[in-house]
Design a protein around this motif. Structure first.
Motif, PDB file in Angstrom:
ATOM      1  N   GLU A   1       0.856  -1.183   0.000  1.00 22.61           N
ATOM      2  CA  GLU A   1       0.000   0.000   0.000  1.00 22.61           C
ATOM      3  C   GLU A   1       0.893   1.234   0.000  1.00 22.61           C
ATOM      4  O   GLU A   1       1.923   1.261   0.690  1.00 22.61           O
TER       5      GLU A   1
ATOM      6  N   SER B   1      -4.505   7.039  -0.731  1.00 27.10           N
ATOM      7  CA  SER B   1      -3.785   5.775  -0.653  1.00 27.10           C
ATOM      8  C   SER B   1      -4.275   4.833  -1.740  1.00 27.10           C
ATOM      9  O   SER B   1      -5.410   4.941  -2.222  1.00 27.10           O
TER      10      SER B   1
ATOM     11  N   ARG C   1       0.788   5.420   0.562  1.00 29.30           N
ATOM     12  CA  ARG C   1       0.003   6.536   1.079  1.00 29.30           C
ATOM     13  C   ARG C   1       0.660   7.859   0.697  1.00 29.30           C
ATOM     14  O   ARG C   1       1.883   7.971   0.683  1.00 29.30           O
TER      15      ARG C   1
END
Length: 664
Positions: A469, A478, A471
């Protein structure tokens, strides 16, 4: 087994010695229902940094220390969606699909990452619930109203290390709140299409050492015909109440009581035709526990007793003997759970559990001239010990490892393992990878009913996942994706006793009597699932919010000599996506829209009946009329899409609801 239990309990002593010197360590509370409401965050498909979750470690843990995939729905997200039942909330999250045999109240099957519907653990306020009297022992999501839920977590992938049997697909954890003000309350009233009315109310308070809250919901609807070509409506009504109380007895010592009760009635259409048939379902969940925090809270302990009682009855008024089914399932669960802070960044969760299950079922014949047969009755128990260690080995890098041993009174013992890591980098990148195992014990019905087979083994699964992930803008934006695989073996299936081969099969005779029977349960099937889950979120200017997710899930039959080998398992679409957007004018208006798409699938294992893809559009508007009261209106399936999640069963068309919500 007793030596394993003694070893698990004895391990507390040396760990607590280390905790005494870790003066800067605060161990998490050892309870999946212990998360204070003030810590809640998230609510989208990609959790915000700093979000605290409980399901992954059975203790409050920051999301960036969890290697598994998890979605958090907080109170704001639950209110924003406005759904009546929990299943309609969950189907908007990654990797989750459902099928429903008609309108509200009819059998609702939830599948996580293509697993079977009965391979999901459901937890309400820390109590694991299921129905031992149902064939698969799974939970029917049709009866779980949103009620006073303040937080819902969805943990995906095999999770039996901490959650035991059934956690092959994942875990759904529903938490109701405790009051933190002297007196507080909430009220939700909503009405709309098909004479649907829902009312929810809750009140709570904190006075001295006592904190309490109780909430109730009443829901009724005229519904739709469960049979998709029917003309008469099949209604549904449900009444539920949930409550919690926490009493501080002394410094670090508290007593905890929780309870949940629901009573529902739904009209059904048997054999896919209009009929007067209906079913009743009554469910009680209770918990009593004692919590003890030692060494300035670094060593926390919980001793608990959980109880679930499910009573199901079915009726057909057209018969001379109206009752067609009577089933009762009960679970009693004794558990100890501890958590300890060993050193800064290093903590452990461990425990021991003993669960006793009982069931009774009978299907009375239609004719009054035929005596009601003796009910099928049986019981079984399972004793378990488990432990999991979490360690931040370098800044931002947390490794996790766990082990569990279960001893079942009917099919013996087994040991499971899990491990993983998560690396949260200063650049806003989070990388996760994990391996986990799961199992599902044979149900009492599969073992001891008229179709039972006492030689059954447990279903077993092994899975792994890896994802990342990224961000941006302090987490306001995100995007991330995860790839997963899961292999499941010894799946329990029903073998029919028809044809010449059945005559030579000894299992086609009822054990002990030799009477021929229609079939029996056996370990035969295998399955392989793999897929990709992607999710993203944008939150800008405190006014605009957009989030969405996409899931590609391939879940195939891998059973040897199966006619369906290599085919997608039924009612599991390969493609599914969700997107939602909202715009808020502070202190004036909030407008939101959502779209949900489910790809085409098949209704059976042989691809005979195709279920077409569909896309549903929802709209919602909300206006504050004071600091505590808001008016809202929402439209579901705005364009009246005609679709099916199960062949032969109807689905809800365009629905309009309006109401108000108050928080006091």
């Amino acid at each position: 087994m007793k030596y394993l239990l003694l070893a698990g309990i004895a391990s507390i002593a040396p760990i607590s010695v280390h905790a005494q010197v870790a003066t800067d360590v605060q161990a998490p509370a050892p309870d999946a229902a212990a998360l204070p409401e003030a810590q809640e965050a998230g609510g989208s498909n990609a959790a915000e940094p700093g979000t605290i979750v409980v399901t992954a470690n059975r203790a409050p843990t920051e999301i960036d220390r969890v290697p598994a995939s998890i979605t958090v729905l907080d109170k704001a997200a639950i209110d924003r969606a406005g759904d009546f039942v929990v299943s309609d909330l969950l189907v908007r999250t990654p990797g989750v699909t459902l099928s429903r045999n008609g309108g509200y109240g009819t059998l609702t099957s939830l599948r996580i990452r293509g697993a079977e519907a009965d391979q999901t653990v459901v937890v309400v306020d820390g109590v694991k619930i299921n129905d031992p009297s149902s064939p698969g022992g799974g939970y029917d999501f049709s009866k779980l109203l949103v009620g006073d839920a303040t937080r819902i977590e969805v943990l995906r992938g095999p999770q039996s290390i901490l959650w035991g049997s059934q956690a092959i697909g994942g875990v759904v954890n529903v938490v109701t709140p405790l009051a933190d003000a002297p007196l507080e309350g909430s009220l939700d009233v909503e009405a709309g299409s098909r004479d649907t009315v829902s009312g929810r109310a809750a009140a709570g308070g904190r006075t001295g050492p006592l904190s309490w809250r109780i909430g109730a919901q009443a829901f009724t609807t005229d519904g739709i015909s469960a049979f998709d070509e029917g003309t008469e409506r099949d209604g549904y009504s449900n009444r539920s109440v949930a409550g919690r109380a926490l009493l501080d007895l002394a410094e670090g010592i508290s007593a905890d009581l929780r309870g949940y009760y629901s009573d529902g009635r739904v009209d059904t259409d048997g054999f896919l035709t209009d009929s007067l048939e209906y079913a009743r379902n009554r469910e009680f969940v209770g918990y009593a526990g004692l919590n003890a925090a030692l060494f300035d809270g670094r060593f926390r302990n919980r001793f608990g007793f959980g109880y679930t009682d499910t009573d199901r009855d079915s009726y057909n008024p057209a018969r001379a003997r109206p009752q067609t089914f009577d089933g009762v399932g009960r679970n009693e669960r004794y558990e100890y759970q501890g958590s300890v802070g060993i050193l800064s960044g290093i903590d452990a969760v461990f425990g021991a559990e003993h669960e006793e299950s009982r069931f009774r079922t009978v299907s009375p014949p239609a004719s009054l001239a035929v005596a009601v047969p003796a009910a099928s009755r049986a019981k079984a128990d399972i004793t378990s010990v488990y432990g999991q260690l979490n360690a931040e080995v370098v800044s931002g890098l947390t490794l996790t490892g766990g082990v569990r041993h279960d001893d079942h009174s009917r099919f013996g013992g087994q040991t499971l393992f899990a491990g993983g890591g998560v690396w949260a980098l200063p650049t806003g990148t989070v990388i996760r990878a994990s391996y986990s195992e799961g199992f599902k014990a044979p149900t009492l019905y599969q073992l001891f009913s008229e179709f039972g087979n006492e030689a059954l083994d447990a279903e077993r699964a092994k899975g792994w996942e890896a994802g990342a992930e990224q961000r941006f803008l302090d987490g306001r934006v995100s995007i991330g994706a995860t790839y997963f695989e899961r292999r499941t073996r010894d799946l329990i299936t029903f073998a029919s006793c028809f044809g010449a081969a059945a005559a030579a099969d000894p299992l086609c005779r009822t054990p002990g009597t030799g009477t021929a029977r229609f079939g029996y349960y056996t370990n035969f099937a295998r399955a392989f699932a793999k897929g990709v889950e992607a999710a993203g979120r944008v939150a800008l200017w405190d006014r605009v919010a957009i989030d969405g997710n996409y899931s590609w899930t391939s879940s195939e039959d891998r059973s040897a000599d199966s006619a369906g080998f290599g085919r997608q398992l039924p009612r599991r679409p390969r493609h599914a996506w969700n997107v939602a957007a909202s715009y808020t004018v502070p202190n004036a208006l909030t407008l939101s829209a959502a779209a949900r798409h489910s790809g085409a699938t098949f209704d059976n294992a042989f691809d005979f009946t195709r279920l077409s893809s569909y896309t549903l559009i929802d709209l919602r508007g909300e206006v504050p009329i004071s600091d505590t009261v808001r008016l809202f209106v929402r439209a579901e399936n705005l364009f009246d899409e005609d679709y099916r999640t199960a062949a032969g069963f109807g689905t809800l068309g365009r629905s309009i609801y309006a109401g108000f919500r108050g928080r006091f």
